[in-house]
Design an enzyme around this catalytic site. Structure first.
Site, PDB file in Angstrom:
ATOM      1  N   PHE A  31      -9.612  16.498  -3.356  1.00  0.00           N
ATOM      2  CA  PHE A  31      -8.927  15.212  -3.434  1.00  0.00           C
ATOM      3  C   PHE A  31      -7.468  15.466  -3.800  1.00  0.00           C
ATOM      4  CE2 PHE A  31      -7.507  11.153  -4.963  1.00  0.00           C
ATOM      5  CZ  PHE A  31      -8.016  10.324  -3.977  1.00  0.00           C
ATOM      6  N   ASP A  82      -2.217   9.786   7.691  1.00  0.00           N
ATOM      7  CA  ASP A  82      -1.904  10.649   6.565  1.00  0.00           C
ATOM      8  C   ASP A  82      -2.881  11.816   6.480  1.00  0.00           C
ATOM      9  OD1 ASP A  82      -4.025   8.968   5.939  1.00  0.00           O
ATOM     10  OD2 ASP A  82      -3.202   8.280   4.028  1.00  0.00           O
ATOM     11  N   ASP A 119     -10.283  12.626   6.928  1.00  0.00           N
ATOM     12  CA  ASP A 119     -11.365  13.106   6.074  1.00  0.00           C
ATOM     13  C   ASP A 119     -12.656  12.993   6.873  1.00  0.00           C
ATOM     14  OD1 ASP A 119     -13.043  13.769   4.052  1.00  0.00           O
ATOM     15  OD2 ASP A 119     -12.402  12.245   2.653  1.00  0.00           O
ATOM     16  N   GLY A 179      -1.333   4.510   3.291  1.00  0.00           N
ATOM     17  CA  GLY A 179      -1.063   5.932   3.095  1.00  0.00           C
ATOM     18  C   GLY A 179      -0.132   6.575   4.110  1.00  0.00           C
ATOM     19  N   ASP A 202      -2.853   8.288  -2.350  1.00  0.00           N
ATOM     20  CA  ASP A 202      -2.956   7.717  -3.693  1.00  0.00           C
ATOM     21  C   ASP A 202      -4.229   8.115  -4.406  1.00  0.00           C
ATOM     22  OD1 ASP A 202      -4.627   6.027  -1.943  1.00  0.00           O
ATOM     23  OD2 ASP A 202      -4.896   4.827  -3.759  1.00  0.00           O
TER      24      ASP A 202
HETATM   25  P1  IMP Z   1     -11.777   8.693   6.549  1.00  0.00           P
HETATM   26  O1  IMP Z   1     -12.194   7.468   7.297  1.00  0.00           O
HETATM   27  O2  IMP Z   1     -12.858   9.275   5.667  1.00  0.00           O
HETATM   28  O3  IMP Z   1     -11.153   9.754   7.457  1.00  0.00           O
HETATM   29  O4  IMP Z   1     -10.692   8.180   5.514  1.00  0.00           O
HETATM   30  C1  IMP Z   1      -9.432   8.644   5.534  1.00  0.00           C
HETATM   31  C2  IMP Z   1      -8.598   7.875   4.529  1.00  0.00           C
HETATM   32  O5  IMP Z   1      -9.105   8.078   3.216  1.00  0.00           O
HETATM   33  C3  IMP Z   1      -7.200   8.411   4.547  1.00  0.00           C
HETATM   34  O6  IMP Z   1      -6.388   7.702   5.465  1.00  0.00           O
HETATM   35  C4  IMP Z   1      -6.778   8.269   3.105  1.00  0.00           C
HETATM   36  O7  IMP Z   1      -6.217   6.981   2.886  1.00  0.00           O
HETATM   37  C5  IMP Z   1      -8.071   8.383   2.310  1.00  0.00           C
HETATM   38  N1  IMP Z   1      -8.247   9.763   1.817  1.00  0.00           N
HETATM   39  C6  IMP Z   1      -9.052  10.732   2.318  1.00  0.00           C
HETATM   40  N2  IMP Z   1      -8.949  11.866   1.602  1.00  0.00           N
HETATM   41  C7  IMP Z   1      -8.056  11.626   0.611  1.00  0.00           C
HETATM   42  C8  IMP Z   1      -7.512  12.425  -0.478  1.00  0.00           C
HETATM   43  O8  IMP Z   1      -7.815  13.614  -0.676  1.00  0.00           O
HETATM   44  N3  IMP Z   1      -6.619  11.790  -1.291  1.00  0.00           N
HETATM   45  C9  IMP Z   1      -6.232  10.504  -1.122  1.00  0.00           C
HETATM   46  N4  IMP Z   1      -6.709   9.728  -0.121  1.00  0.00           N
HETATM   47  C10 IMP Z   1      -7.613  10.277   0.738  1.00  0.00           C
HETATM   48 MG    MG Z   2      -6.374   5.453  -0.667  1.00  0.00          MG
END
Ligand code: IMP
Ligand code: MG
Length: 204
Positions: free
Chosen positions: A168, A116, A119, A60, A175
């Site tokens: 999302f 990117d 979350d 991403g 993606d």
């Molecule tokens: P985390 O470990 O929950 O912070 O995951 C983050 C990763 O999840 C990011 O680097 C993205 O690849 C994916 N991600 C989180 N939110 C979204 C979204 O709204 N759309 C697409 N990919 C997301």
């Molecule tokens: Mg993804």
């Protein structure tokens, strides 16, 4: 509903643009902010003679990092990691396996990790710990987007592009089922796109 300047995407053509309900961050808005972050990094690391190492986590963040690197006016090395997070479904578990490690040594180097979107921040928390153990001279994070969730509030990000709603979103590297990374803007998918995917999944 597209913002001004996005209307040139043909409404009738069957393109990826037709799957987007709303544009949250238009192409020029993203470009402007990436330029500002690049300028900030250029200022902050101006005294570092050997320049910085930019690291992105595939896949991403690759688009953001490619644009960001071109707005940093210092020597920049670019390196990549690929990880997979264990655990079920869309939520990351925080347990991460490294599929592709860095090609270069970062000991004694000034490192900026380009992300990117933050979350839950679980993947990044693991990665920062892992990278810190390699003893870089400094380690900072530049994230294009940060969702307003409590979970990731603990991560210290030096550079944040935009705070974004807990929706999302897709585009500019992000993606849905590996699609839409190539959109030049960031937007929200039409609900029927998910419903279609659900009906395919339940048919199997
Ligand atoms: P985390 O470990 O929950 O912070 O995951 C983050 C990763 O999840 C990011 O680097 C993205 O690849 C994916 N991600 C989180 N939110 C979204 C979204 O709204 N759309 C697409 N990919 C997301
Ligand atoms: Mg993804």
């Amino acid at each position: 509903m597209r913002e001004k300047g996005e209307a040139s995407y043909d409404e009738k053509a069957r393109t990826v643009h037709n799957d987007i309900a709303e544009v949250l961050f238009a192409e020029d808005v993203l470009a402007q902010r990436v330029e500002e972050i690049g300028a900030a990094i250029t200022r902050d690391y101006a005294d570092v003679e050997e320049g910085i190492v930019l690291i992105s986590v595939l896949r991403g963040a690759a688009i953001f990092m490619a644009d960001l690197a071109r707005k940093i006016e210092l020597p920049v090395e670019m390196d990549y990691m690929a990880v997979s997070s264990y655990g079920s479904g869309a939520k990351s578990s925080g347990v991460v396996r490294i599929l592709k490690d860095l090609s270069s040594q970062i000991e004694g180097r000034h490192v900026v990790v380009a992300e990117d979107i933050l979350d839950s921040g679980l993947t990044l928390t693991y990665l920062l710990k892992n990278l810190a153990s390699r003893r870089p001279a400094s380690l900072e994070v530049a994230t294009l987007l940060r969702k307003k969730t409590l979970a990731q509030a603990k991560i210290d990000c030096k550079y944040v592009g935009f705070e974004c709603p807990d929706l999302f979103i897709v585009g500019y590297g992000l993606d849905y089922a590996e699609r839409y990374r190539n959109l030049p803007y960031i937007g929200v998918l039409k609900p029927e796109i998910y419903q279609h995917a659900d009906s395919i999944a339940s048919a199997h």
